[in-house]
Enzyme design. Structure first.
Site, PDB file in Angstrom:
ATOM      1  CG  HIS A  25      -1.947   1.045   1.269  1.00  0.00           C
ATOM      2  ND1 HIS A  25      -3.079   0.969   2.047  1.00  0.00           N
ATOM      3  CD2 HIS A  25      -2.015   2.245   0.649  1.00  0.00           C
ATOM      4  CE1 HIS A  25      -3.794   2.081   1.908  1.00  0.00           C
ATOM      5  NE2 HIS A  25      -3.153   2.881   1.056  1.00  0.00           N
ATOM      6  CG  HIS A  27      -1.529   6.052  -2.625  1.00  0.00           C
ATOM      7  ND1 HIS A  27      -2.686   5.820  -3.326  1.00  0.00           N
ATOM      8  CD2 HIS A  27      -1.766   5.645  -1.352  1.00  0.00           C
ATOM      9  CE1 HIS A  27      -3.591   5.308  -2.510  1.00  0.00           C
ATOM     10  NE2 HIS A  27      -3.067   5.183  -1.313  1.00  0.00           N
ATOM     11  CG  HIS A 205      -7.756   3.274  -0.270  1.00  0.00           C
ATOM     12  ND1 HIS A 205      -7.044   2.676  -1.275  1.00  0.00           N
ATOM     13  CD2 HIS A 205      -6.882   4.096   0.367  1.00  0.00           C
ATOM     14  CE1 HIS A 205      -5.791   3.133  -1.246  1.00  0.00           C
ATOM     15  NE2 HIS A 205      -5.674   3.993  -0.266  1.00  0.00           N
ATOM     16  CD  GLU A 208      -7.629   6.624   4.417  1.00  0.00           C
ATOM     17  OE1 GLU A 208      -8.172   6.530   3.298  1.00  0.00           O
ATOM     18  OE2 GLU A 208      -6.562   7.265   4.601  1.00  0.00           O
ATOM     19  CG  ASP A 286      -1.693   5.690   2.665  1.00  0.00           C
ATOM     20  OD1 ASP A 286      -1.962   5.376   1.491  1.00  0.00           O
ATOM     21  OD2 ASP A 286      -2.521   6.230   3.427  1.00  0.00           O
ATOM     22  CG  ASP A 287      -0.120   8.913   0.355  1.00  0.00           C
ATOM     23  OD1 ASP A 287      -0.058   8.823  -0.873  1.00  0.00           O
ATOM     24  OD2 ASP A 287      -1.122   8.587   1.019  1.00  0.00           O
TER      25      ASP A 287
HETATM   26  N1  ADE Z   1      -4.673   8.586  -2.127  1.00  0.00           N
HETATM   27  C1  ADE Z   1      -3.431   8.708  -1.616  1.00  0.00           C
HETATM   28  N2  ADE Z   1      -3.430   8.394  -0.314  1.00  0.00           N
HETATM   29  C2  ADE Z   1      -4.696   8.064   0.011  1.00  0.00           C
HETATM   30  C3  ADE Z   1      -5.333   7.629   1.196  1.00  0.00           C
HETATM   31  N3  ADE Z   1      -4.673   7.487   2.357  1.00  0.00           N
HETATM   32  N4  ADE Z   1      -6.659   7.393   1.155  1.00  0.00           N
HETATM   33  C4  ADE Z   1      -7.338   7.535   0.025  1.00  0.00           C
HETATM   34  N5  ADE Z   1      -6.779   7.919  -1.121  1.00  0.00           N
HETATM   35  C5  ADE Z   1      -5.478   8.187  -1.129  1.00  0.00           C
HETATM   36 ZN    ZN Z   2      -3.842   4.699   0.503  1.00  0.00          ZN
END
Ligand code: ADE
Ligand code: ZN
Length: 350
Positions: A25, A27, A205, A208, A286-287
């Site tokens: 996971h 992005h 997703h 969350e 994630d990011d």
């Molecule tokens: N796009 C990038 N990060 C995300 C996240 N945590 N939740 C939903 N979309 C995303």
């Molecule tokens: Zn994500």
């Protein structure tokens, strides 16, 4: 069954860093560091609403998912050419290799780029070339998952799928991301059904910020094989049962959940509770450029904050291989390497 040897708390961070693991996971647009954003902006003549790296970083104070997404989409506006996508993915893959990530499945958001006139070929070919190079030059096995933006329409998702299909051999599956609340999985039922017919892996997703009901519909309406995040599953005992008995993987992202205020702090994160309930949780970044760290940082700090120990480290790394879309032979090879690293950390060696 492998008996996890005892490892002292003092040596746990080193073990967490060194153990082989898969990241499921991430992005790839969320791996764009501010320095690379500014370098690409200069290279491409794109102007940014921030004076410099420091002022951009200061804007990374998020209050929820949407407040993050607004900045994340602005950051991605510097990506124009195939080489930009290559450079972004390569930078992530080098960091992943340093974290002993042996397998990574990278999410990408084509609509963020095609909406600005970037050809989908530039996006997919640039990312794919980085994945090919990662195998030969870094020993990291990497593949791509195309995500549909759920705040956009079903029609836009279908159009994106059509554009991507000539490059079908360069991605392994589809996902669903962006603003969760108000955009339930059902909105994409027909797109995901078509992706299933095409033999693409499906993930989404869910849970969350959104309710447990979105996890049920991701499973039962979209037919997904994994749930991204899924931490809201604890709200629903029947769902917890279902996730445990069907061994549905959850790709959990601790730093992300704290930065986007799903949990007030790492200590309150429910990763340990998910594992205790027998769910197939994994740890992911994630990011990472926006949330304060890459995969090993997530592991080390979450373990320190929540008191998880070596047995959970082993379970999480093994889960990451089992939950991946890699072939069985490769998965077994990584599981073997994992055991070797744990044995090398055994306290009996002293
Ligand atoms: N796009 C990038 N990060 C995300 C996240 N945590 N939740 C939903 N979309 C995303
Ligand atoms: Zn994500």
């Amino acid at each position: 069954m492998f008996k996890v040897p005892p490892v002292s708390v003092a040596r746990l961070p080193a073990l967490l860093r060194k153990m082989p693991k898969a990241e499921l996971h991430i992005h790839i647009e969320g791996s764009l560091e501010p320095e690379l954003i500014f370098a690409l902006a200069r290279r491409n003549g794109v102007s940014l609403p921030y004076a410099d790296v420091e002022s951009l970083r200061r804007a990374y104070a998020f209050t929820n998912l949407q407040s993050f997404l607004d900045i994340y989409y602005a950051g991605a506006s510097v990506l124009l050419h195939e080489q930009d996508f290559y450079d972004m993915a390569w930078a992530y893959l080098e960091r992943a290799a340093a974290d002993h990530v042996v397998h990574a499945e990278l999410f990408f958001d084509p609509q963020t780029h095609t909406a600005r006139g970037v050809p989908i070929e530039s996006v997919i070919n640039g990312l794919h070339r980085a994945c090919v190079d990662a195998a030969s030059k870094l020993g990291v096995d990497a593949s791509l998952i195309l995500c549909f933006l759920r705040h956009l329409s079903e029609e836009s998702a279908f159009e994106t799928l059509e554009q991507a299909l000539p490059l079908r051999d360069k991605f392994i599956g589809v996902g669903l991301d962006s603003s969760e609340l108000g955009h339930p999985p059902e909105k994409f039922a027909r797109v995901f059904a078509r992706c299933g017919e095409l033999g693409l892996h499906r993930v989404a997703h869910a849970g969350e910020e959104g309710p447990a009901a979105y996890i049920w519909s991701a499973l039962d309406v979209l037919g997904v094989e994994r749930i991204d995040h899924g931490v809201q599953a604890v709200q629903d005992a029947a769902l917890m049962q279902r996730l445990a008995s069907d061994r549905i993987p959850l790709t959990v992202c601790p730093f992300s959940n704290v930065k986007l205020r799903v949990f007030p702090d790492l200590q309150s994160h429910n990763l340990g509770r998910l594992l205790e309930a027998g769910l197939m949780a994994t740890v992911n970044s994630d990011d990472p450029a926006y949330f304060g760290g890459y995969l090993n940082d997530n592991f080390v700090q979450t373990f320190a904050a929540t008191g998880l120990l070596a047995p959970q480290a082993y379970t999480l790394a093994r889960n990451s291989f089992e939950a991946s879309f890699a072939g069985e032979v490769q998965r077994h090879r990584w599981e073997h390497q994992l055991k070797e690293v744990f044995e090398s950390f055994s306290e009996h060696d002293y």
